[in-house]
Design a protein around this motif. Structure first.
Motif, PDB file in Angstrom:
ATOM      1  N   LEU A 161       0.945  -1.275   0.170  1.00  0.00           N
ATOM      2  CA  LEU A 161       0.021   0.136   0.042  1.00  0.00           C
ATOM      3  C   LEU A 161       0.775   1.232   0.009  1.00  0.00           C
ATOM      4  N   GLN A 162       0.826   2.243  -1.057  1.00  0.00           N
ATOM      5  CA  GLN A 162       1.561   3.104  -1.290  1.00  0.00           C
ATOM      6  C   GLN A 162       1.618   4.410  -0.142  1.00  0.00           C
ATOM      7  N   SER A 163       0.563   4.816   0.224  1.00  0.00           N
ATOM      8  CA  SER A 163       0.551   5.802   1.256  1.00  0.00           C
ATOM      9  C   SER A 163       0.360   5.264   2.613  1.00  0.00           C
ATOM     10  N   LEU A 164       0.774   6.264   3.493  1.00  0.00           N
ATOM     11  CA  LEU A 164       0.524   6.134   4.861  1.00  0.00           C
ATOM     12  C   LEU A 164      -1.167   5.779   5.065  1.00  0.00           C
ATOM     13  N   GLU A 165      -1.809   6.756   4.457  1.00  0.00           N
ATOM     14  CA  GLU A 165      -3.303   6.698   4.848  1.00  0.00           C
ATOM     15  C   GLU A 165      -3.736   5.550   4.303  1.00  0.00           C
ATOM     16  N   SER A 166      -3.398   4.738   3.268  1.00  0.00           N
ATOM     17  CA  SER A 166      -4.004   3.740   2.843  1.00  0.00           C
ATOM     18  C   SER A 166      -3.502   2.437   3.710  1.00  0.00           C
ATOM     19  N   SER A 230       6.341  -0.974  -3.901  1.00  0.00           N
ATOM     20  CA  SER A 230       5.859  -0.904  -2.728  1.00  0.00           C
ATOM     21  C   SER A 230       6.465   0.277  -1.767  1.00  0.00           C
ATOM     22  N   ASN A 231       5.987   0.521  -0.774  1.00  0.00           N
ATOM     23  CA  ASN A 231       6.560   1.635  -0.090  1.00  0.00           C
ATOM     24  C   ASN A 231       6.805   1.249   1.750  1.00  0.00           C
ATOM     25  N   PRO A 232       7.747   0.903   1.786  1.00  0.00           N
ATOM     26  CA  PRO A 232       7.957   0.282   3.255  1.00  0.00           C
ATOM     27  C   PRO A 232       8.329   1.542   4.167  1.00  0.00           C
ATOM     28  N   VAL A 233       7.462   1.547   5.508  1.00  0.00           N
ATOM     29  CA  VAL A 233       7.773   2.562   6.492  1.00  0.00           C
ATOM     30  C   VAL A 233       8.417   1.792   7.649  1.00  0.00           C
TER      31      VAL A 233
END
Length: 275
Positions: A161-166, A230-233
């Motif tokens: 999920l790309q955004s922190l909001e998603s 992908s967008n790791p946090v």
């Protein structure tokens, strides 16, 4: 809904979980992630321990939600150990769910499993539930559904999920479907790709994959997907997201290079046996 591109021959092309070649996933994923089987075994042990701790208030067979069930490893591990448990296996990829079905059949799993090709929003059988305004504001509109699951997993999915909001929305949706005290296990690729430590982990991970027989081409596809598909946090961000979604007792229980797993409990009534 996993971390390795499937069916592509060019590292510049995006991955697709609807490619017929997804059947290769089960043959290679354990080579790519150190301790892959242990991740699922530990997940099972944690969920079982929490459910056992609540046995005196829940005299029923658990109903477990598997988010991103394509591939079937959760179903094979948990279903193979707990025949009385039932599962709802959700994944947007029909090809990945088909792989899960075949693996479950081959493994002789006798648990009751409902396969759902789609997203959490497309799950049927959930009725809206009136809740106080302050609770709706805290957890969003997704929390206005009746919690029906006794446990849930979301393994190797969140980083897509790309955004922190998603990411936040998905965790809130899972939380809204869990009963108070329900265990939840989450695993994802975590880290800040701009930090030197991330590069070191990636280089070490590359060495591991190549030593296990993964081709350089496959590694390059995976490396190119970071930040694109992908967008790791950070681990700190994961903990904050879990707290925001209404989870407590958050602990990290697994780590392999940039893959980390977290155990949490849906806020509300919960009991632990000190023995």
């Amino acid at each position: 809904m996993r971390h390795t591109p499937i069916g592509n021959t060019d590292s510049n092309q995006p991955m697709s979980w609807n490619h017929p070649n997804v059947h290769k996933y089960a043959d290679t994923i354990a080579l790519k992630i150190p301790g892959y089987a242990h991740l699922y075994e530990m997940t099972d042990c944690l969920i079982a321990a929490q459910l056992e701790a609540q046995a005196h208030i829940r005299n029923i067979d658990p109903n477990v939600l598997i988010v991103g069930a394509g591939g079937g490893q959760e179903l094979i591990t948990l279903g193979g150990r707990h025949e009385a448990w039932s599962f709802t296996a959700v994944d947007p990829s029909e090809h990945m769910l088909d792989l899960a079905r075949k693996r479950v059949t081959h493994a002789g799993i006798s648990s009751t499993i409902s396969f759902v090709a789609g997203t959490l929003e497309e799950l049927s059988g959930e009725q809206p539930e009136e809740q106080p305004e302050e609770q709706r504001e805290k957890h969003g509109e997704e929390s206005c559904r009746e919690p029906i699951y006794d446990a849930a997993t979301c393994l190797l999915v969140l980083h897509f999920l790309q955004s922190l909001e998603s990411k936040q929305a998905l965790l809130r949706q899972i939380s809204a479907r869990l009963k108070p005290g329900a265990p939840f296990c989450l695993a994802s690729i975590n880290g800040n790709s701009q930090e030197p430590s991330f590069s070191i982990q990636m280089q070490a991970w590359k060495g591991h994959m190549l030593s296990q027989g993964i081709s350089l081409e496959d590694w390059e596809r995976f490396a190119a997907s970071i930040g694109r598909e992908s967008n790791p946090v950070s681990n700190a961000a994961i903990q904050e997201l879990l707290i925001d979604a209404g989870f407590t007792h958050i602990t990290r229980y697994y780590g392999a290079f940039l893959v980390n797993a977290w155990f949490a409990v849906k806020e509300g009534e919960t009991t632990y046996d000190k023995g």
